[in-house]
Design a protein around this motif. Sequence first.
Motif, PDB file in Angstrom:
ATOM      1  N   ARG A   1       0.942  -1.163  -0.269  1.00 41.02           N
ATOM      2  CA  ARG A   1      -0.003   0.130  -0.254  1.00 41.02           C
ATOM      3  C   ARG A   1       0.974   1.267  -0.243  1.00 41.02           C
ATOM      4  O   ARG A   1       0.633   2.222  -0.546  1.00 41.02           O
ATOM      5  CB  ARG A   1      -0.917   0.187   1.069  1.00 41.02           C
ATOM      6  N   GLN A   2       1.672   1.630   0.293  1.00 34.58           N
ATOM      7  CA  GLN A   2       3.206   2.602   1.137  1.00 34.58           C
ATOM      8  C   GLN A   2       3.673   2.394  -0.486  1.00 34.58           C
ATOM      9  O   GLN A   2       4.536   1.550   0.206  1.00 34.58           O
ATOM     10  CB  GLN A   2       2.883   2.666   2.464  1.00 34.58           C
ATOM     11  N   TRP A   3       3.951   3.182  -0.762  1.00 32.94           N
ATOM     12  CA  TRP A   3       4.934   3.842  -2.177  1.00 32.94           C
ATOM     13  C   TRP A   3       5.380   5.122  -1.674  1.00 32.94           C
ATOM     14  O   TRP A   3       4.297   6.306  -2.100  1.00 32.94           O
ATOM     15  CB  TRP A   3       3.999   3.770  -3.175  1.00 32.94           C
ATOM     16  N   PRO A   4       6.658   5.966  -2.110  1.00 33.21           N
ATOM     17  CA  PRO A   4       6.629   7.033  -1.515  1.00 33.21           C
ATOM     18  C   PRO A   4       7.227   7.841  -3.247  1.00 33.21           C
ATOM     19  O   PRO A   4       8.104   8.772  -3.296  1.00 33.21           O
ATOM     20  CB  PRO A   4       8.310   7.440  -1.295  1.00 33.21           C
ATOM     21  N   ASP A   5       6.264   8.509  -3.274  1.00 34.28           N
ATOM     22  CA  ASP A   5       6.158   9.118  -4.585  1.00 34.28           C
ATOM     23  C   ASP A   5       6.400  11.095  -4.979  1.00 34.28           C
ATOM     24  O   ASP A   5       6.187  11.340  -4.061  1.00 34.28           O
ATOM     25  CB  ASP A   5       4.352   8.434  -5.099  1.00 34.28           C
TER      26      ASP A   5
END
Length: 443
Positions: free
Chosen positions: A257-261
Motif C-alpha cells: 500500500r505505501q509508496w513514497p511517490d
Amino acid sequence: MPKPNSGTPRVRHTAQQAKRRWLFVTAVLLTSMTLVVGVVAYVKLDRSPGELMRYAERRLQGHPKLEWISKPVFKVVRPMIERPVHGVTPDPNVGPRSIRLPAQRFDADGRPLSLAQSAKAGSVMARSTRIISVSTFDELNHAIANVQPGDVIELNQGVYVMKRNMGTPVGGTPLQPITVRGIRPGAAVIESGAIEGFHITQPYWIFEDLVIKGTCSVHDYCEHAFHVSGAATGTVIRNNRLENFNAHVKVNGHPPRQWPDDGLIEYNTLRNSSPRRTQTPVTPIDIVGANRWRVTHNYIGHFIKWGSNGISYGVFMKGGGHAGVIENNHIACTENNISQEGARVGVSFGGGGTGAAFCRDGKCITEFSDGVLIDNKIEHCNDFGVYINKANQILIARNRISNTYGIDVRFPESSAILVGNEVSGRIRSRQGGVVHYEQDRGN
C-alpha cells in the motif's frame, strides 16, 4: 649402496624445457579455444567486443597458466575497446550551487517542482514557521525528535558525527514542509558511520545545503545517506554533496500500500572516492516501485563495485513504477581507469530486475513504464550507457552518450523511443526488445 644416477644435468634441463614448451602450447591452445567459443557464442547473442572480453576473462579465472598467457593479450586489446579516462570535470550546470536555492515550490497536487518548473502557474511556495538552530549531533537529534510541520532545522558550520540512523517522526505538508539544511551550502558536514543516515518515512521533508560523508571502513556498514520509504511522499533532496555510500539515495515502498511517490533529487553531487568493497547493490540513486520521481541537474560519478557480481549503476528506476524523469544530469561511471574491475552502467529503467515481493504490483512483469531520459551527459562506462530491461514506453531523447557500449533495449516487455541522441557506441535491441526512432521536434 649408491643411488642410481637420475640423469645428467643437461638431460634434466632439456626435459624441463620440453615440459615448459608443452605447457605453453597447451595454454595457448586452451586460451584460443576459449576465445573462439566465446566469439561464436557472443556473436550469436549479438554481444559487444567489451562483453566478449569480460566473458573470456571470467571463463579463464582460476586457471593460473591460462591467465598468465591471456592477460598480456587483454592488456593490449582493452585500450582498443575502452578508451582511457583522463579525469572528469563535472558539467558546471549540475551539482550543488554555491548559494542557497530559491524556496521550494509545489504544484496544485502537492508535487515538488524543480527550479525549471517553479514558474509553473498555480504553484505554491513552501513556508516556514520557525527556524531551529543546532550546532551538535545531539542537538540535531533532539530537534528532529520534536519537530513540527513548517519547522526549519538549520545546522551551523561544523562537523556533525552521526552516531545512529535518524528517523522522521512526523510529516509536513506542501505549504508547511519540514526542512533540514545547512546554514550555508557546504558549511555543515555530517560524517556518518550509520548504515542509513536519514530514514525518511513521513511526507514532505526537504534536505538541502548539506555535505554527508560515509566514514565506514567496512563498506557494507555505510549503505545510504538517505533512505526514503513507505509514506514519504514529496521528499526533496537538493543542493547536497553525498560521498562514499553504496546507494546514496535509496527509495522503496512498503508493499502493497505505501509508496513514497513524487520525489525530487536536484542539484546534488553523488560520488565515491574509491571502489565499494561490498556485497550489496552499488547505485547512487536507487528507486524501486515509486512513481513520478524527478532526478535533475545532478553529478553522479565514480560508482565502482568490487564485490559480489561487480555490477553497478549510476541511476535506476524499477520495481513496477512509472512516469519517472531523469534529465540534465552528468553521469560518469568512472573518473579514471575505465577498465578496472566490475561492470558499470550509466542509467537503467529496469536495472537487474526486481523480486516480485518488492514490486508495486507484486509481479513486475514490467519493471517500469513511461520513463523519460532526456538531455543527460553519460560517459566512461565499461558497459552500456543506457540499459532498458523489461521497461516500456521509455523516451530517450537528446542525450550525449560517449565512451560506453551505447544503448541496450532487452526483452519483449521493453520498448524505447529514441529522439536526437548522440551515441558513440551502438544501439542494440535484443531478445524481443523494440526500438522506435522519431525526429527531434525541439520540444
